[in-house]
Design a protein around this motif. Sequence first.
Motif, PDB file in Angstrom:
ATOM      1  N   LYS A  71     -17.742  95.942  30.196  1.00 31.75           N
ATOM      2  CA  LYS A  71     -17.216  96.639  31.371  1.00 31.75           C
ATOM      3  C   LYS A  71     -16.146  97.649  30.959  1.00 31.75           C
ATOM      4  N   LEU A  72     -15.268  97.254  30.044  1.00 32.65           N
ATOM      5  CA  LEU A  72     -14.246  98.176  29.550  1.00 32.65           C
ATOM      6  C   LEU A  72     -14.902  99.375  28.865  1.00 32.65           C
ATOM      7  N   GLY A  73     -15.966  99.134  28.122  1.00 26.85           N
ATOM      8  CA  GLY A  73     -16.708 100.222  27.485  1.00 26.85           C
ATOM      9  C   GLY A  73     -17.297 101.182  28.504  1.00 26.85           C
ATOM     10  N   GLN A  74     -17.802 100.648  29.606  1.00 27.82           N
ATOM     11  CA  GLN A  74     -18.340 101.499  30.669  1.00 27.82           C
ATOM     12  C   GLN A  74     -17.242 102.335  31.324  1.00 27.82           C
ATOM     13  N   ILE A  75     -16.075 101.739  31.465  1.00 23.21           N
ATOM     14  CA  ILE A  75     -14.940 102.461  32.046  1.00 23.21           C
ATOM     15  C   ILE A  75     -14.552 103.634  31.151  1.00 23.21           C
ATOM     16  N   ILE A  76     -14.518 103.404  29.855  1.00 23.51           N
ATOM     17  CA  ILE A  76     -14.193 104.481  28.905  1.00 23.51           C
ATOM     18  C   ILE A  76     -15.296 105.534  28.921  1.00 23.51           C
ATOM     19  N   ALA A  77     -16.554 105.094  28.910  1.00 22.59           N
ATOM     20  CA  ALA A  77     -17.684 106.029  28.878  1.00 22.59           C
ATOM     21  C   ALA A  77     -17.739 106.915  30.112  1.00 22.59           C
ATOM     22  N   ALA A  78     -17.185 106.451  31.227  1.00 21.19           N
ATOM     23  CA  ALA A  78     -17.186 107.224  32.471  1.00 21.19           C
ATOM     24  C   ALA A  78     -16.149 108.352  32.468  1.00 21.19           C
ATOM     25  N   ARG A  79     -15.373 108.441  31.419  1.00 18.76           N
ATOM     26  CA  ARG A  79     -14.368 109.496  31.274  1.00 18.76           C
ATOM     27  C   ARG A  79     -14.737 110.340  30.057  1.00 18.76           C
ATOM     28  N   PRO A  80     -15.564 111.368  30.283  1.00 16.66           N
ATOM     29  CA  PRO A  80     -16.175 112.098  29.169  1.00 16.66           C
ATOM     30  C   PRO A  80     -15.184 112.762  28.210  1.00 16.66           C
ATOM     31  N   ARG A  81     -14.076 113.253  28.704  1.00 13.00           N
ATOM     32  CA  ARG A  81     -13.118 113.904  27.797  1.00 13.00           C
ATOM     33  C   ARG A  81     -12.487 112.884  26.852  1.00 13.00           C
ATOM     34  N   LEU A  82     -12.157 111.709  27.374  1.00 16.94           N
ATOM     35  CA  LEU A  82     -11.594 110.658  26.518  1.00 16.94           C
ATOM     36  C   LEU A  82     -12.653 110.140  25.559  1.00 16.94           C
ATOM     37  N   LYS A  83     -13.850 109.942  26.068  1.00 22.73           N
ATOM     38  CA  LYS A  83     -14.948 109.432  25.239  1.00 22.73           C
ATOM     39  C   LYS A  83     -15.209 110.350  24.048  1.00 22.73           C
ATOM     40  N   GLU A  84     -15.178 111.656  24.280  1.00 22.02           N
ATOM     41  CA  GLU A  84     -15.497 112.623  23.230  1.00 22.02           C
ATOM     42  C   GLU A  84     -14.330 112.940  22.292  1.00 22.02           C
ATOM     43  N   ASN A  85     -13.101 112.872  22.811  1.00 18.19           N
ATOM     44  CA  ASN A  85     -11.964 113.389  22.042  1.00 18.19           C
ATOM     45  C   ASN A  85     -10.943 112.353  21.607  1.00 18.19           C
ATOM     46  N   SER A  86     -11.063 111.142  22.093  1.00 16.57           N
ATOM     47  CA  SER A  86     -10.092 110.101  21.755  1.00 16.57           C
ATOM     48  C   SER A  86     -10.769 108.984  20.975  1.00 16.57           C
ATOM     49  N   ARG A  87      -9.965 108.286  20.223  1.00 16.18           N
ATOM     50  CA  ARG A  87     -10.433 107.079  19.530  1.00 16.18           C
ATOM     51  C   ARG A  87      -9.762 105.887  20.188  1.00 16.18           C
ATOM     52  N   PHE A  88     -10.422 104.737  20.094  1.00 14.88           N
ATOM     53  CA  PHE A  88      -9.914 103.519  20.710  1.00 14.88           C
ATOM     54  C   PHE A  88      -9.852 102.431  19.642  1.00 14.88           C
ATOM     55  N   LEU A  89      -8.672 101.863  19.486  1.00 13.87           N
ATOM     56  CA  LEU A  89      -8.442 100.803  18.507  1.00 13.87           C
ATOM     57  C   LEU A  89      -8.084  99.533  19.269  1.00 13.87           C
ATOM     58  N   PHE A  90      -8.777  98.443  18.991  1.00 13.51           N
ATOM     59  CA  PHE A  90      -8.541  97.161  19.647  1.00 13.51           C
ATOM     60  C   PHE A  90      -7.992  96.181  18.628  1.00 13.51           C
ATOM     61  N   ILE A  91      -6.817  95.631  18.918  1.00 12.33           N
ATOM     62  CA  ILE A  91      -6.163  94.686  18.023  1.00 12.33           C
ATOM     63  C   ILE A  91      -6.021  93.352  18.760  1.00 12.33           C
ATOM     64  N   PRO A  92      -6.702  92.305  18.283  1.00  9.02           N
ATOM     65  CA  PRO A  92      -6.625  91.027  18.981  1.00  9.02           C
ATOM     66  C   PRO A  92      -5.224  90.433  18.916  1.00  9.02           C
ATOM     67  N   GLY A  93      -4.886  89.692  19.960  1.00 11.74           N
ATOM     68  CA  GLY A  93      -3.613  88.986  19.990  1.00 11.74           C
ATOM     69  C   GLY A  93      -3.771  87.564  19.492  1.00 11.74           C
ATOM     70  N   PRO A  94      -2.679  86.819  19.426  1.00 10.48           N
ATOM     71  CA  PRO A  94      -2.739  85.449  18.891  1.00 10.48           C
ATOM     72  C   PRO A  94      -3.583  84.502  19.737  1.00 10.48           C
ATOM     73  N   GLY A  95      -3.762  84.772  21.030  1.00 13.21           N
ATOM     74  CA  GLY A  95      -4.572  83.898  21.874  1.00 13.21           C
ATOM     75  C   GLY A  95      -6.021  84.291  21.960  1.00 13.21           C
ATOM     76  N   ASP A  96      -6.398  85.389  21.285  1.00 13.00           N
ATOM     77  CA  ASP A  96      -7.773  85.863  21.334  1.00 13.00           C
ATOM     78  C   ASP A  96      -8.645  85.155  20.300  1.00 13.00           C
ATOM     79  N   ALA A  97      -9.932  85.062  20.632  1.00 12.91           N
ATOM     80  CA  ALA A  97     -10.883  84.490  19.680  1.00 12.91           C
ATOM     81  C   ALA A  97     -11.005  85.430  18.489  1.00 12.91           C
ATOM     82  N   GLY A  98     -11.047  84.870  17.308  1.00 17.26           N
ATOM     83  CA  GLY A  98     -11.038  85.635  16.066  1.00 17.26           C
ATOM     84  C   GLY A  98     -12.119  86.626  15.954  1.00 17.26           C
TER      85      GLY A  98
END
Length: 98
Positions: A71-98
């Motif tokens: 769903k988050l990917g769809q939200i990003i994909a729906a914003r074409p300027r961000l999708k084409e020109n920005s990068r997205f980095l995801f860093i898990p937190g201590p409570g996230d599954a590895g």
Amino acid sequence: MEKRAVNDMFVILSDIWIDKEEAIGKIETVLDGFESVEVVPSLFVFMGDFCSQPCSLAFNSYSSLRSQFGKLGQIIAARPRLKENSRFLFIPGPGDAG
């Protein structure tokens, strides 16, 4: 030789609880705002925890978490300027599954 301005704007967000509709709505609001600016950020850093409660793959959280990231990917994909020109980095937190 023409000089171009370098866009070094970074947006850093933490505790992105993608399992909460309110948080997803706020992420959409933030991304909408950046979609409409003249020069979009070059990097978005999303830091966990991504779930409001500790996430363990042992408790069938994987399919739900995968769906929420989809769903988050769809939200990003729906914003074409961000999708084409920005990068997205995801860093898990201590409570996230590895």
